[in-house]
Write a protein that holds these residues in place. Structure first.
Motif, PDB file in Angstrom:
ATOM      1  N   ALA A   1       0.836  -1.208   0.000  1.00 44.54           N
ATOM      2  CA  ALA A   1       0.000   0.000   0.000  1.00 44.54           C
ATOM      3  C   ALA A   1       0.868   1.254   0.000  1.00 44.54           C
ATOM      4  N   HIS A   2       1.977   1.205   0.742  1.00 38.80           N
ATOM      5  CA  HIS A   2       2.896   2.348   0.791  1.00 38.80           C
ATOM      6  C   HIS A   2       3.520   2.587  -0.585  1.00 38.80           C
ATOM      7  N   ASN A   3       3.901   1.515  -1.269  1.00 38.78           N
ATOM      8  CA  ASN A   3       4.482   1.643  -2.609  1.00 38.78           C
ATOM      9  C   ASN A   3       3.481   2.224  -3.595  1.00 38.78           C
ATOM     10  N   ILE A   4       2.242   1.754  -3.538  1.00 42.53           N
ATOM     11  CA  ILE A   4       1.207   2.237  -4.460  1.00 42.53           C
ATOM     12  C   ILE A   4       0.902   3.707  -4.197  1.00 42.53           C
ATOM     13  N   ALA A   5       0.815   4.083  -2.933  1.00 43.73           N
ATOM     14  CA  ALA A   5       0.491   5.466  -2.579  1.00 43.73           C
ATOM     15  C   ALA A   5       1.567   6.438  -3.044  1.00 43.73           C
ATOM     16  N   ASN A   6       2.822   5.958  -3.131  1.00 45.79           N
ATOM     17  CA  ASN A   6       3.933   6.837  -3.497  1.00 45.79           C
ATOM     18  C   ASN A   6       4.442   6.599  -4.916  1.00 45.79           C
ATOM     19  N   ALA A   7       3.603   5.967  -5.734  1.00 48.99           N
ATOM     20  CA  ALA A   7       4.029   5.646  -7.098  1.00 48.99           C
ATOM     21  C   ALA A   7       4.443   6.889  -7.882  1.00 48.99           C
ATOM     22  N   GLU A   8       3.809   8.045  -7.617  1.00 52.34           N
ATOM     23  CA  GLU A   8       4.113   9.275  -8.341  1.00 52.34           C
ATOM     24  C   GLU A   8       4.939  10.254  -7.501  1.00 52.34           C
ATOM     25  N   THR A   9       5.429   9.817  -6.362  1.00 50.79           N
ATOM     26  CA  THR A   9       6.222  10.698  -5.500  1.00 50.79           C
ATOM     27  C   THR A   9       7.636  10.843  -6.053  1.00 50.79           C
ATOM     28  N   PRO A  10       8.099  12.066  -6.331  1.00 47.32           N
ATOM     29  CA  PRO A  10       9.461  12.249  -6.854  1.00 47.32           C
ATOM     30  C   PRO A  10      10.499  11.706  -5.871  1.00 47.32           C
ATOM     31  N   GLY A  11      11.423  10.899  -6.390  1.00 44.31           N
ATOM     32  CA  GLY A  11      12.516  10.396  -5.571  1.00 44.31           C
ATOM     33  C   GLY A  11      12.208   9.156  -4.768  1.00 44.31           C
ATOM     34  N   TYR A  12      10.943   8.696  -4.787  1.00 41.64           N
ATOM     35  CA  TYR A  12      10.583   7.542  -3.955  1.00 41.64           C
ATOM     36  C   TYR A  12      11.175   6.258  -4.526  1.00 41.64           C
ATOM     37  N   SER A  13      11.718   5.411  -3.649  1.00 41.75           N
ATOM     38  CA  SER A  13      12.239   4.107  -4.039  1.00 41.75           C
ATOM     39  C   SER A  13      11.309   3.014  -3.524  1.00 41.75           C
ATOM     40  N   ARG A  14      10.995   2.078  -4.385  1.00 45.67           N
ATOM     41  CA  ARG A  14      10.115   0.988  -3.976  1.00 45.67           C
ATOM     42  C   ARG A  14      10.727   0.214  -2.816  1.00 45.67           C
ATOM     43  N   GLN A  15       9.889  -0.220  -1.890  1.00 42.73           N
ATOM     44  CA  GLN A  15      10.354  -0.926  -0.698  1.00 42.73           C
ATOM     45  C   GLN A  15       9.807  -2.353  -0.689  1.00 42.73           C
ATOM     46  N   ILE A  16      10.601  -3.271  -0.170  1.00 49.57           N
ATOM     47  CA  ILE A  16      10.185  -4.670  -0.069  1.00 49.57           C
ATOM     48  C   ILE A  16      10.442  -5.169   1.345  1.00 49.57           C
ATOM     49  N   GLN A  17       9.710  -6.219   1.705  1.00 54.39           N
ATOM     50  CA  GLN A  17       9.902  -6.843   3.010  1.00 54.39           C
ATOM     51  C   GLN A  17      10.968  -7.926   2.914  1.00 54.39           C
ATOM     52  N   ASP A  18      11.894  -7.933   3.880  1.00 55.91           N
ATOM     53  CA  ASP A  18      12.827  -9.050   4.006  1.00 55.91           C
ATOM     54  C   ASP A  18      12.145 -10.133   4.831  1.00 55.91           C
ATOM     55  N   GLN A  19      12.140 -11.343   4.305  1.00 54.75           N
ATOM     56  CA  GLN A  19      11.423 -12.431   4.953  1.00 54.75           C
ATOM     57  C   GLN A  19      12.338 -13.633   5.179  1.00 54.75           C
ATOM     58  N   LYS A  20      12.031 -14.377   6.209  1.00 54.00           N
ATOM     59  CA  LYS A  20      12.710 -15.655   6.433  1.00 54.00           C
ATOM     60  C   LYS A  20      11.710 -16.617   7.070  1.00 54.00           C
ATOM     61  N   ALA A  21      12.019 -17.867   6.948  1.00 53.87           N
ATOM     62  CA  ALA A  21      11.117 -18.870   7.512  1.00 53.87           C
ATOM     63  C   ALA A  21      11.078 -18.745   9.032  1.00 53.87           C
ATOM     64  N   GLY A  22       9.881 -18.868   9.598  1.00 55.34           N
ATOM     65  CA  GLY A  22       9.744 -18.806  11.045  1.00 55.34           C
ATOM     66  C   GLY A  22      10.377 -20.018  11.718  1.00 55.34           C
ATOM     67  N   THR A  23      10.715 -19.860  12.981  1.00 56.09           N
ATOM     68  CA  THR A  23      11.333 -20.959  13.723  1.00 56.09           C
ATOM     69  C   THR A  23      10.330 -22.109  13.872  1.00 56.09           C
ATOM     70  N   PRO A  24      10.683 -23.288  13.371  1.00 56.15           N
ATOM     71  CA  PRO A  24       9.730 -24.405  13.430  1.00 56.15           C
ATOM     72  C   PRO A  24       9.545 -24.927  14.853  1.00 56.15           C
ATOM     73  N   LYS A  25       8.445 -25.568  15.080  1.00 55.62           N
ATOM     74  CA  LYS A  25       8.151 -26.155  16.393  1.00 55.62           C
ATOM     75  C   LYS A  25       8.377 -27.669  16.328  1.00 55.62           C
ATOM     76  N   ARG A  26       8.952 -28.162  17.401  1.00 52.41           N
ATOM     77  CA  ARG A  26       9.156 -29.609  17.485  1.00 52.41           C
ATOM     78  C   ARG A  26       7.852 -30.276  17.914  1.00 52.41           C
ATOM     79  N   VAL A  27       7.492 -31.317  17.223  1.00 53.19           N
ATOM     80  CA  VAL A  27       6.278 -32.076  17.544  1.00 53.19           C
ATOM     81  C   VAL A  27       6.634 -33.552  17.700  1.00 53.19           C
ATOM     82  N   ASN A  28       5.860 -34.230  18.466  1.00 55.44           N
ATOM     83  CA  ASN A  28       6.116 -35.654  18.705  1.00 55.44           C
ATOM     84  C   ASN A  28       5.467 -36.503  17.618  1.00 55.44           C
ATOM     85  N   GLN A  29       5.936 -36.259  16.395  1.00 54.40           N
ATOM     86  CA  GLN A  29       5.423 -37.009  15.259  1.00 54.40           C
ATOM     87  C   GLN A  29       6.606 -37.512  14.438  1.00 54.40           C
ATOM     88  N   ALA A  30       6.307 -38.347  13.500  1.00 51.12           N
ATOM     89  CA  ALA A  30       7.371 -38.941  12.696  1.00 51.12           C
ATOM     90  C   ALA A  30       8.138 -37.893  11.889  1.00 51.12           C
TER      91      ALA A  30
END
Length: 217
Positions: A1-30
């Motif tokens: 939404a922030h990128n779309i709102a600033n599509a015509e803003t002079p000097g604006y650089s598109r922004q992205i989210q840095d993502q990584k896999a969440g810490t997995p949970k140990r379960v008592n399964q195979a």
């Protein structure tokens, strides 16, 4: 939404989210572990320093030749070589009248013509001189205004840099402020040849020195 709102803003650089896999949970399964989805680790700009440098170098050249073209056009208008009232025409007319007088030096008519053409030639020079002095005065005034603009941009860049360091030192993200500073630097490159250097301060990885060099100074 922030990128779309600033599509015509002079000097604006598109922004992205840095993502990584969440810490997995140990379960008592195979299969042993259960995924927990995605964690957002930060928000970064899509910006290429190489293109920034290239743009600013070419923006400087554009500024140089644009202002040269403007003043050369003004000077060209005063010489009027493309019309019947330019320097070449005035000089040739005066020279031709002298040639005619040399053939008949006792002729009052030719003498009068020489005097008249000489006066016209002198008036042309005086008018051209006045016009060129006016251009010089305009140029000097524009230089003063340009220096004021350069100093103003420098002050604004300094202020924004302090805001960036304050925000990032407290763990914040200053992407929009960095865009604002980059736009000011781009504007500055239209006036002078600049290079930019940002170095982290020792023992303060989130705070940096931001330096701008004008022709290496």
């Amino acid at each position: 939404a922030h990128n779309i709102a600033n599509a015509e803003t002079p000097g604006y650089s598109r922004q992205i989210q840095d993502q990584k896999a969440g810490t997995p949970k140990r379960v008592n399964q195979a299969y042993g572990m259960m995924g927990t989805g995605v964690d957002i680790t930060g928000i970064n700009q899509i910006r290429n320093e190489y293109y920034d440098i290239k743009y600013r170098q070419n923006n400087t050249l554009h500024g140089v030749y644009d202002i040269k073209s403007e003043y050369m056009y003004k000077i060209e208008n005063y010489f009027n070589e493309m019309t019947l009232e330019g320097f070449t025409t005035s000089f040739d007319t005066f020279y031709d009248s002298l040639q005619e007088l040399s053939k008949n030096p006792s002729s009052l008519t030719y003498r009068t013509q020489v005097v008249n053409f000489a006066q016209n030639f002198a008036e042309y020079f005086n008018t051209t001189s006045t016009n060129l002095k006016t251009i010089q005065e305009e140029c000097n005034f524009e230089i003063k205004n340009t220096i004021d603009q350069i100093n103003s941009l420098g002050m604004q860049i300094s202020t924004v840099s302090k805001q960036i360091n304050t925000l990032e030192a407290n763990g914040g993200t200053a992407n929009d402020l960095r865009d604002q500073r980059a736009l000011l630097v781009d504007q500055l490159s239209g006036f002078v040849n600049i290079s930019v250097n940002e170095q982290p301060i020792v023992d303060a990885s989130t705070v940096s020195y931001f330096s701008i060099y004008l022709d290496g100074h």
